[in-house]
Design a protein around this motif. Structure first.
Motif, PDB file in Angstrom:
ATOM      1  N   TRP A 171       0.851  -1.201   0.000  1.00 33.92           N
ATOM      2  CA  TRP A 171       0.000   0.000   0.000  1.00 33.92           C
ATOM      3  C   TRP A 171       0.878   1.238   0.000  1.00 33.92           C
ATOM      4  N   THR A 172       0.252   2.373  -0.349  1.00 34.30           N
ATOM      5  CA  THR A 172       0.994   3.629  -0.302  1.00 34.30           C
ATOM      6  C   THR A 172       1.103   4.051   1.143  1.00 34.30           C
ATOM      7  N   TRP A 173       2.335   4.257   1.562  1.00 27.60           N
ATOM      8  CA  TRP A 173       2.527   4.517   2.982  1.00 27.60           C
ATOM      9  C   TRP A 173       2.296   5.991   3.289  1.00 27.60           C
ATOM     10  N   MET A 174       3.107   6.836   2.687  1.00 31.35           N
ATOM     11  CA  MET A 174       3.007   8.268   2.968  1.00 31.35           C
ATOM     12  C   MET A 174       2.975   8.989   1.644  1.00 31.35           C
ATOM     13  N   ALA A 175       2.189  10.033   1.583  1.00 31.77           N
ATOM     14  CA  ALA A 175       2.228  10.896   0.415  1.00 31.77           C
ATOM     15  C   ALA A 175       1.968  12.315   0.874  1.00 31.77           C
ATOM     16  N   ALA A 176       2.877  13.198   0.558  1.00 33.48           N
ATOM     17  CA  ALA A 176       2.682  14.610   0.884  1.00 33.48           C
ATOM     18  C   ALA A 176       3.394  15.408  -0.193  1.00 33.48           C
ATOM     19  N   GLY A 177       2.634  16.164  -0.955  1.00 32.57           N
ATOM     20  CA  GLY A 177       3.231  16.886  -2.064  1.00 32.57           C
ATOM     21  C   GLY A 177       3.837  15.897  -3.047  1.00 32.57           C
ATOM     22  N   ALA A 178       5.060  16.166  -3.458  1.00 35.56           N
ATOM     23  CA  ALA A 178       5.700  15.288  -4.422  1.00 35.56           C
ATOM     24  C   ALA A 178       6.283  14.043  -3.760  1.00 35.56           C
ATOM     25  N   PHE A 179       6.250  14.023  -2.456  1.00 35.86           N
ATOM     26  CA  PHE A 179       6.850  12.899  -1.742  1.00 35.86           C
ATOM     27  C   PHE A 179       5.854  11.750  -1.633  1.00 35.86           C
ATOM     28  N   LEU A 202      13.076   3.992   2.665  1.00 38.38           N
ATOM     29  CA  LEU A 202      12.301   4.209   3.871  1.00 38.38           C
ATOM     30  C   LEU A 202      11.865   2.886   4.502  1.00 38.38           C
ATOM     31  N   PHE A 241      14.706   1.664   6.141  1.00 41.94           N
ATOM     32  CA  PHE A 241      14.927   2.387   7.389  1.00 41.94           C
ATOM     33  C   PHE A 241      14.024   1.866   8.511  1.00 41.94           C
ATOM     34  N   VAL A 242      12.816   1.475   8.161  1.00 41.93           N
ATOM     35  CA  VAL A 242      11.932   0.872   9.165  1.00 41.93           C
ATOM     36  C   VAL A 242      12.589  -0.369   9.735  1.00 41.93           C
ATOM     37  N   PHE A 255      16.335  12.373  -1.516  1.00 34.56           N
ATOM     38  CA  PHE A 255      15.010  12.682  -2.060  1.00 34.56           C
ATOM     39  C   PHE A 255      15.024  14.001  -2.815  1.00 34.56           C
ATOM     40  N   LEU A 281      12.738   7.887  -3.215  1.00 34.37           N
ATOM     41  CA  LEU A 281      13.566   7.063  -2.342  1.00 34.37           C
ATOM     42  C   LEU A 281      13.535   5.610  -2.781  1.00 34.37           C
TER      43      LEU A 281
END
Lengths: 658, 527
Positions: free
Chosen positions: A68-76, A140, A143-144, A192, A198
């Motif tokens: 699933w998509t974990w995080m999305a904010a702006g272009a990230f 990422l 990194f988890v 990034f 990433l």
């Protein structure tokens, strides 16, 4: 069909939850069953993935499984997704395979512990996070896993938390790793904002493309910065100078934990990370040079500390730090596959060594001091033989596993394409370290298994070989330490043996393809077979000298020669025995000033300046002021009269002045 | 068709106050009835607020579920409520934390239960109102209304130095608010001069064009009021005192929601009303945020009292929120709003957890504990999970917030991001050190030998917080998704183009944020 990769982390996760929530109530056999089965199933799944992978054509050997998509904010935008290619395949097989053996071993080792369920829950949690680390399809998710294995390590080092030094060691591990992660995180930020992603499958092709089109120069500062920041993370997790200090203390945890986490798998995460980012490092030669030098320094430095440690696990701990140095030399000199090769053989022989030491400690009733051991070979033959095999492997004597991988690394260091001169220096440091390694490892064998028993009568009575749960994993690992190196036989030897191919290098080749292309464009001197044979002979001879020296000191002239040497070189002895006082220096430079700065901030700035003067000051002034003015109105006619008189005098003076 | 859902949510708690007033609190029975009424009311409020969730359309720019009625027409005051992506989660956080808090007071508050519950419910109305009010007059009323119940909660049910702490809390906050009031009136006056209409309507006031000097001045006054609430260094010293003296419930509300009033104030009022003033003070605020992050963490490290430690850690965490707001990148602002929620959950949970052992031992000194992990395993596990959330461990909520903030900050200001990131290391230091001293080692104090583990009620109010910690940590998009549109609007409102900054008198178009939801046709900076 790639949508089953997630089962690899899922099984250990379920095992962790089951054991963590229900384990206490359901008893030990349930716990061991769940704990081992979950990792076993993960291993089996990994084997299926492996079968799937090699069934594909070479150019198609990448499998991605996005959940699933974990995080999305702006272009990230970052997905929770897994990637299997040749590199993560090798890693996950080591993690789940060796992990499974160590789980089995733990059944025997921990059977008397009252927090048995907690132990297995943590161990499963570790395997879960470790598989996230190696299977993540972007930095990422890595990194988890990266921080997650740190947590598992923290909990397991402090497993016997009633002892304060254990809890201290756990905390130290976590915090030192956090310092590394600080660098890792900054590296991710820079990455990034440089590449806009990433994800491995975005960043690496883009970096290579930018280089090919001339948008990114070789050794561009931003790339060097990214690589070095990521490497800061690696020095924490993989215990390199200057952040290696947590690993020796981490031996406070149960011994199978030391084998699994602090030798075979977790601490190699940094090596994996560099190999994974190979294209970035190849494009940043300066970063490679830093990695290789730090690695060589660590390899030699830690090896010298290993010479004088008396705690059997501490010797192995410093040996791990040193061997990790070799792996980083490999990936640092752009011989990525060699680094991974050594990672693999090391996982076999170091896991074996630690488990053997666990078996010894088990027999000694918890005593880890080699000064109390001696002559254990007769009482524990299986442990002795397996440990001897692993020791020969780590010493680098052919045809045992360590020889092939270490030799490949040293040979590649000698051929360092970017910095030929530094390559020679690193080769020299590595070879010297190899001699020291052979010395301290055989010192360990001689002190533990040979000579006379030096412990108490009670211990002597108690000595026994360990149960099968423990010895069978030892035998398997010893077998792997013996023949694990044959997967990566260098062309020279392979040719002499009649065309034995180098399976591992060939298998891993596509992962490092672009890096090899770039390296191939660097002009350099080619050394022939003669040189390779000479170097190979040198490293074997050097190792044998180390072994003979250990034999001389710790068998033939024991205990009179070690005692004499200690007196003769007391200054050096103290320095090395106290690990060069690095912990003490760090304490003085970092811990102590931070603590007193905090006290200063609290007691002086917060309490006295801000709160005392800034906040309560005006309040006090208001109160005092009110008090002063209230004096004026005290209701006494005499006072009013006096004030009136004063006022009159004042007015008169004012008027009469003119 | 106008929906009245926001009014219902705001004033439903007051409806619960009515029956409570008529119940005598003699004996255990009466107290329990009062507790139950308060709990049921607050749960009802939460359920009603879920309706807001259902009605909210994340794709729509501007305000939703708007209620707009004239109130004092001659002054241009309206009863004007609305919700957008900036306030959405804060409102839900408020309605969620309140029942949790009430449940935690079941045994902790034994005297004056009636007054306590009334204070809590009034406070809830005031808090929700503050987040929803879009009329400055209405906002100011709610804003000041929050002070009184909180003052009472600290002053009546607090610890030994409660009077000192309560007065300090009150005066500190009041000073800021009064300055804000003066400048608020100034703003209204300027707007009246320009447009000829007297109004307190926030959306119309957004379009006021102030001379640069006045923007800076007014911003300074607003910022002072909000910075005290946040609290930003060096205006934070009321916080440790208030937290230490407040009863557990007070601390939870204070940390969980009241502090967010400060950051929300910046987000809704100070920054979009005075973008140039805000730009002028940006370096100062970023610097103070970073000092707050590091200073708060260091001072937290050496506290002997667990509650004080958590209080100072709030200074550090709120520093991240402010930093995220002020780097003005999408990641930064969204991370900041998420971090406000995160802080409410994890610091709220920490205060609740401290309250649990306080009820058993009546001390909060770290040195009084040690080895608790053995005695209270379930409690220790939950404490560890919350600790991980607080230090930003991946898979928990804290990580998402900190990561986005730092990622956003890194783009805008590398040095700031690097310095702020050291707070992540320090956070691990103070929390893990505390955890070690409280939970690990041997039980040295005989009083701790037989502490009972969590009971069902305690577990019931902690469990939802733990669920949220992982929910946000694993599926942050569920939460971030509601913010995107509003954050875009916010950034385009606040970001002062460099060129027009110099020529401040030039009438550059500010975004018209229509509450009827017509799209702002501004180029969205893609980052």
């Amino acid at each position: 069909m790639e949508h089953y990769i997630y089962f690899i982390p899922l099984f250990p996760l379920l095992g962790f939850l089951l054991n963590g929530i229900l384990g206490k109530r359901l008893g030990k056999s349930f716990v061991s069953c769940v704990g081992c089965t979950s990792v076993g199933l993960a291993f089996v799944t990994a084997l299926f993935v492996f079968k799937d992978l090699i069934g594909r054509p070479v150019e198609d050997r990448i499998m991605v499984d996005t959940l699933w998509t974990w995080m999305a904010a702006g272009a990230f935008k970052v997905d929770v997704s897994f990637l299997v290619d040749q590199l993560s395949m090798v890693m996950i097989l080591i993690v789940t395979g060796v992990g499974f053996l160590i789980h089995i071993y733990s059944i025997g080792y921990m059977h008397e512990d009252e927090s048995y369920w907690r132990y297995f829950a943590y161990l499963n949690m570790f395997v879960f996070f470790m598989s996230l680390l190696v299977l993540g399809a972007n930095y990422l998710v890595m990194f988890v896993g990266w921080e997650g294995v740190g947590l598992a390590s923290y909990l397991l080092i402090g497993f016997w938390y009633e002892g304060n030094e254990n809890a201290d060691a756990g905390k130290k591990a976590f915090i030192v790793n956090r310092i590394g992660d600080f660098g890792f995180a900054l590296g991710m930020f820079l990455m990034f904002w440089t590449f806009g992603s990433l994800s491995y499958l975005d960043v690496f092709p883009k970096a290579f493309e930018m280089y090919e089109h001339g948008h990114l120069a070789l050794n561009a500062p931003v790339l060097v910065a990214i690589c070095l920041l990521l490497f800061v993370g690696a020095t924490g997790k993989s215990a390199q100078i200057p952040l290696y200090v947590w690993l020796p203390d981490a031996m406070a945890g149960p011994t199978p934990v030391s084998a699994l986490i602090h030798a075979a798998t977790m601490v190699t995460a940094g090596v994996y990370m560099v190999a994974r980012s190979n294209i970035l490092y190849t494009l940043a030669p300066t970063a490679c040079l830093v990695v290789a030098y730090i690695a060589a320094a660590t390899a030699l430095f830690a090896a010298t500390i290993g010479i004088l440690q008396n705690d059997i696990k501490k010797v192995l701990a410093y040996s791990t730090v040193s061997q990790l140095g070799y792996m980083f030399i490999g990936v640092g000199v752009t011989a990525y596959w060699a680094g991974i090769f050594h990672l693999m053989t090391h996982a076999f022989f170091k896991a074996c060594l630690f488990l053997c030491s666990g078996s010894v400690i088990h027999a000694m009733g918890g005593d880890q001091d080699m000064r109390h051991m001696g002559g254990l070979a007769k009482k524990m033959p299986i442990t002795y033989i397996t440990m001897l095999v692993a020791t020969i492997a780590i010493a680098g004597i052919p045809p045992f596993a360590g020889f092939f991988s270490k030799d490949e690394i040293l040979w590649k260091a000698f051929n360092f394409p970017y910095y030929p001169v530094s390559g020679k220096i690193i080769w020299f440091m590595g070879t010297l370290g190899a001699a020291v390694t052979a010395f301290y490892m055989f010192r360990l064998i001689f002190l533990t298994f040979h000579g006379e028993f030096r412990g108490t009568e009670e211990q002597k009575h108690h000595l026994h070989e360990s149960p099968y749960f423990m010895t069978v994993p030892l035998m398997i690992l010893a077998a792997l330490s013996f023949c694990g190196g044959w997967l990566g036989i260098s062309p020279l030897i392979g040719h002499a043996l009649g065309g034995v191919p180098n399976y591992l290098e060939h298998f891993l080749e596509p992962v490092f393809e672009h890096s090899q292309e770039i390296v191939a464009t660097i002009p350099r001197v080619e050394y022939g077979h003669g040189m390779e044979i000479a170097l190979m002979t040198t490293s074997v001879v050097v190792a044998i000298i180390g072994v003979l020296l250990a034999f001389h000191v710790y068998i033939r002239r024991f205990p009179e020669l070690p005692a004499r040497l200690r007196e003769q070189y007391a200054v050096y002895y103290d320095l090395i025995y106290n690990k060069y006082y690095v912990d003490e220096i760090y304490f003085r430079i970092f811990v102590w000033p931070t603590y007193y700065l905090a006290i200063f901030f609290w007691k002086i700035i917060d309490v006295i300046i801000i709160d005392g003067i800034g906040v309560n000051g005006p309040a006090w002034l208001t109160q005092r002021g009110a008090y002063v003015f209230s004096r004026v109105q005290n209701g006494q006619v005499q006072t009013y009269g006096a004030f009136m008189l004063l006022g009159l005098v004042g007015i008169l003076w004012y008027l009469l002045r003119f | 068709m106008d929906s009245l859902i926001l009014t219902y949510t705001t004033f439903l708690p007051l409806l619960g106050v009515l029956p409570i007033l008529f119940i005598p609190q003699k004996g255990e029975g009466g107290k329990n009835v009062i507790r139950w009424i308060a709990l049921v009311t607050s749960i009802l409020v939460f359920l009603v607020s879920l309706r807001i969730y259902a009605m909210f359309d994340p794709g729509k720019a501007g305000f939703q579920m708007v209620e707009f009625k004239p109130w004092i027409s001659r002054l241009g005051v309206h009863y004007f409520l609305g919700i957008d992506g900036l306030s959405f989660w804060l409102v839900l956080l408020t309605t969620f934390i309140t029942p949790v808090t009430i449940l935690s007071t079941w045994r902790a508050i034994e005297k004056r239960v009636k007054e306590f519950m009334v204070a809590l419910l009034v406070l809830e109305t005031a808090m929700i109102g503050t987040f929803l009010a879009l009329d400055l007059f209405l906002f100011y009323i709610f804003w000041e209304l929050m002070l009184i119940p909180m003052y009472l909660i600290i002053g009546v049910w607090g610890g030994e130095r409660r009077i000192y702490a309560a007065i300090k809390f009150f005066l500190y906050t009041a000073v800021g608010s009064l300055l804000m009031l003066v400048c608020l009136i100034g703003l209204i006056w300027f707007h009246y001069e320009q447009s000829g209409t007297l109004t307190f309507n926030l959306l119309e006031l957004y379009n006021t064009h102030l001379p640069r000097l006045y923007e800076i001045l007014f911003f300074a006054a607003f910022a002072l009021a909000f910075a005290i609430k946040v609290p930003m260094f060096p205006l934070h010293t009321w916080l440790p005192d208030a937290h230490v003296e407040a009863p557990t419930a007070g601390s939870v509300i204070l940390a969980g929601i009241l502090l967010k009033m400060g950051t929300y104030g910046f987000l809704r009022f100070a920054m979009p009303l005075f973008p140039q003033g805000s730009a002028f003070f940006t370096p100062t605020i970023i610097a103070l945020s970073i000092i707050g992050i590091i200073y708060g963490a260091l001072v937290a490290m050496v506290q002997p009292d667990i509650k004080k430690l958590v209080a100072y850690s709030s200074v550090s965490h709120l520093g991240y929120c402010m930093l995220g707001l002020y780097v003005l990148t999408k990641q930064g602002v969204e991370g900041s709003i998420l971090q406000m929620i995160n802080h409410g959950i994890s610091t709220g949970a920490l205060f609740l957890l401290v309250g649990v052992v306080y009820e058993r031992r009546h001390t909060r000194l770290i040195s009084e504990y040690g080895g608790i992990a053995k005695v209270m395993p379930l409690y220790s596990t939950i404490f560890l999970i919350v600790t991980l959330s607080s230090i930003g461990f991946p898979t928990t909520n804290g990580f998402i917030g900190e990561f986005l903030i730092l990622l956003g900050a890194f783009k805008a200001n590398k040095a700031a991001a690097v310095l702020a990131a050291t707070g992540v290391v320090l956070g691990a230091v103070y929390m893990l050190w505390m955890v070690q001293r409280v939970f690990y080692g041997k039980v040295t104090n005989p009083k701790n030998l037989h502490l009972p583990d969590l009971n069902l009620r305690e577990f019931a109010y902690l469990a939802p917080l733990v669920v949220l910690i992982f929910w946000i940590g694993l599926f942050p998009n569920f939460f971030l998704g509601k913010m995107h549109t509003s954050v875009d609007t916010f950034i385009s409102q606040v970001k002062v183009p460099c060129k027009t900054m110099a020529a401040s008198n030039e009438m550059h178009p500010r975004v018209p944020v229509g509450y009827h939801g017509h799209k702002s046709n501004l180029e969205h900076s893609e980052e």
